[in-house]
Design a protein around this motif. Structure first.
Motif, PDB file in Angstrom:
ATOM      1  N   UNK A  48      -5.297  15.946  -9.272  1.00 31.93           N
ATOM      2  CA  UNK A  48      -4.110  15.302  -9.826  1.00 31.93           C
ATOM      3  C   UNK A  48      -4.498  14.381 -10.989  1.00 31.93           C
ATOM      4  N   UNK A  49      -3.722  14.456 -12.069  1.00 37.91           N
ATOM      5  CA  UNK A  49      -3.886  13.568 -13.218  1.00 37.91           C
ATOM      6  C   UNK A  49      -2.679  12.643 -13.278  1.00 37.91           C
ATOM      7  N   UNK A  50      -2.915  11.350 -13.420  1.00 36.00           N
ATOM      8  CA  UNK A  50      -1.782  10.431 -13.462  1.00 36.00           C
ATOM      9  C   UNK A  50      -2.165   9.083 -14.037  1.00 36.00           C
ATOM     10  N   UNK A  51      -1.160   8.391 -14.542  1.00 37.89           N
ATOM     11  CA  UNK A  51      -1.347   7.012 -14.991  1.00 37.89           C
ATOM     12  C   UNK A  51      -1.266   6.054 -13.828  1.00 37.89           C
ATOM     13  N   UNK A  52      -0.833   6.520 -12.690  1.00 39.02           N
ATOM     14  CA  UNK A  52      -0.723   5.666 -11.506  1.00 39.02           C
ATOM     15  C   UNK A  52      -2.117   5.325 -10.994  1.00 39.02           C
ATOM     16  N   UNK A  53      -2.422   4.074 -10.882  1.00 41.17           N
ATOM     17  CA  UNK A  53      -3.762   3.678 -10.470  1.00 41.17           C
ATOM     18  C   UNK A  53      -3.803   2.867  -9.193  1.00 41.17           C
ATOM     19  N   UNK A  54      -2.636   2.611  -8.596  1.00 36.02           N
ATOM     20  CA  UNK A  54      -2.623   1.822  -7.372  1.00 36.02           C
ATOM     21  C   UNK A  54      -3.203   2.605  -6.200  1.00 36.02           C
ATOM     22  N   UNK A  55      -3.834   1.884  -5.288  1.00 37.54           N
ATOM     23  CA  UNK A  55      -4.461   2.523  -4.137  1.00 37.54           C
ATOM     24  C   UNK A  55      -3.445   3.318  -3.323  1.00 37.54           C
ATOM     25  N   UNK A  56      -2.238   2.780  -3.160  1.00 39.13           N
ATOM     26  CA  UNK A  56      -1.212   3.468  -2.377  1.00 39.13           C
ATOM     27  C   UNK A  56      -0.876   4.835  -2.969  1.00 39.13           C
ATOM     28  N   UNK A  57      -0.825   4.899  -4.319  1.00 34.40           N
ATOM     29  CA  UNK A  57      -0.543   6.171  -4.981  1.00 34.40           C
ATOM     30  C   UNK A  57      -1.686   7.162  -4.802  1.00 34.40           C
ATOM     31  N   UNK A  58      -2.915   6.670  -4.897  1.00 36.51           N
ATOM     32  CA  UNK A  58      -4.064   7.557  -4.708  1.00 36.51           C
ATOM     33  C   UNK A  58      -4.074   8.125  -3.303  1.00 36.51           C
TER      34      UNK A  58
END
Length: 231
Positions: A81-91
């Protein structure tokens, strides 16, 4: 045979950049721009790895990954997955739905290519390098050579590609249709029985001198390389 990567990215500039750099590194690349097209492409292209953006039109990358993990034909295809989301919850969420890795934008292409190779080494090690092996079989893609034990095996181009596909995932049963797509390509019309003819030729070349047959026939389905059959 190079690994086939499906890039799912709706930003055209990023999609082109990914495709260019992956092809430069020796990968075969197909692209699409939204989740609906990606679902179709996964079925048609049968990629070895899917590199997808989290935020996609129609069907999100996370939802696409979840659906792939539910399909019998797609559940084993690795996903990054590629994303700008960097929060641990999103990962964690991305990994929970079955993603194999997670790369946060912005990223360097060298890092991304390294991640792709690392995932392929875990999921399809025979695709990660120039040499694939199984039991006493060794296939050298760069030099187009095959050895069984101490003996050179002389194969035609089609038999070489067939063996390469089977070596990518020993034990996995490939249907005749899957072998047709991977060896002959989707845009070429070939009779289904042609697979059986070339498997017969491959067996004849591999099993000279009383060697045990490493290819298992699965009735009404297809073929696999099998540890219990290998010499």
């Amino acid at each position: 045979m190079c690994a086939k990567v499906l890039v799912v990215e709706d930003e055209e500039a990023i999609s082109h950049l990914l495709a260019y750099n992956l092809e430069k590194e020796g990968f075969s690349v197909a692209t699409c721009a939204d989740g609906d097209d990606a679902l179709t492409a996964v079925d048609e292209e049968k990629p070895d790895l899917v590199l997808m953006d989290w935020m996609l039109p129609n069907v999100s990358g996370v939802e696409l990954c979840r659906r792939m993990r539910m399909g019998a034909e797609t559940r084993e295809i690795p996903v990054i997955l590629l994303t700008a989301r960097g929060e641990e919850e999103d990962r964690v969420r991305g990994l929970d739905v079955g993603a194999d890795d997670y790369v946060t934008k912005p990223f360097s292409m060298s890092e991304l290519v390294a991640r792709v190779r690392a995932v392929l080494r875990r999921t399809a090690p025979a695709l990660a390098g120039d040499v694939a092996s199984f039991a006493d079989l060794v296939l050298d893609r760069q030099n187009c050579r095959v050895r069984r034990g101490k003996r050179d095996v002389h194969l035609g181009p089609t038999e070489f590609r067939l063996l390469d596909v089977l070596l990518q995932r020993p034990g996995r049963v490939y249907s005749r249709e899957q072998l047709l797509d991977r060896v002959w390509g989707q845009d070429v019309y070939v009779e289904i029985r042609t697979v059986d003819v070339h498997i017969g030729r491959l067996r004849k070349a591999l099993n000279r001198g009383g060697d045990r047959d490493p290819i298992r026939t699965v009735r009404a389905t297809g073929y696999a390389l099998d540890e219990t059959y290998a010499g």
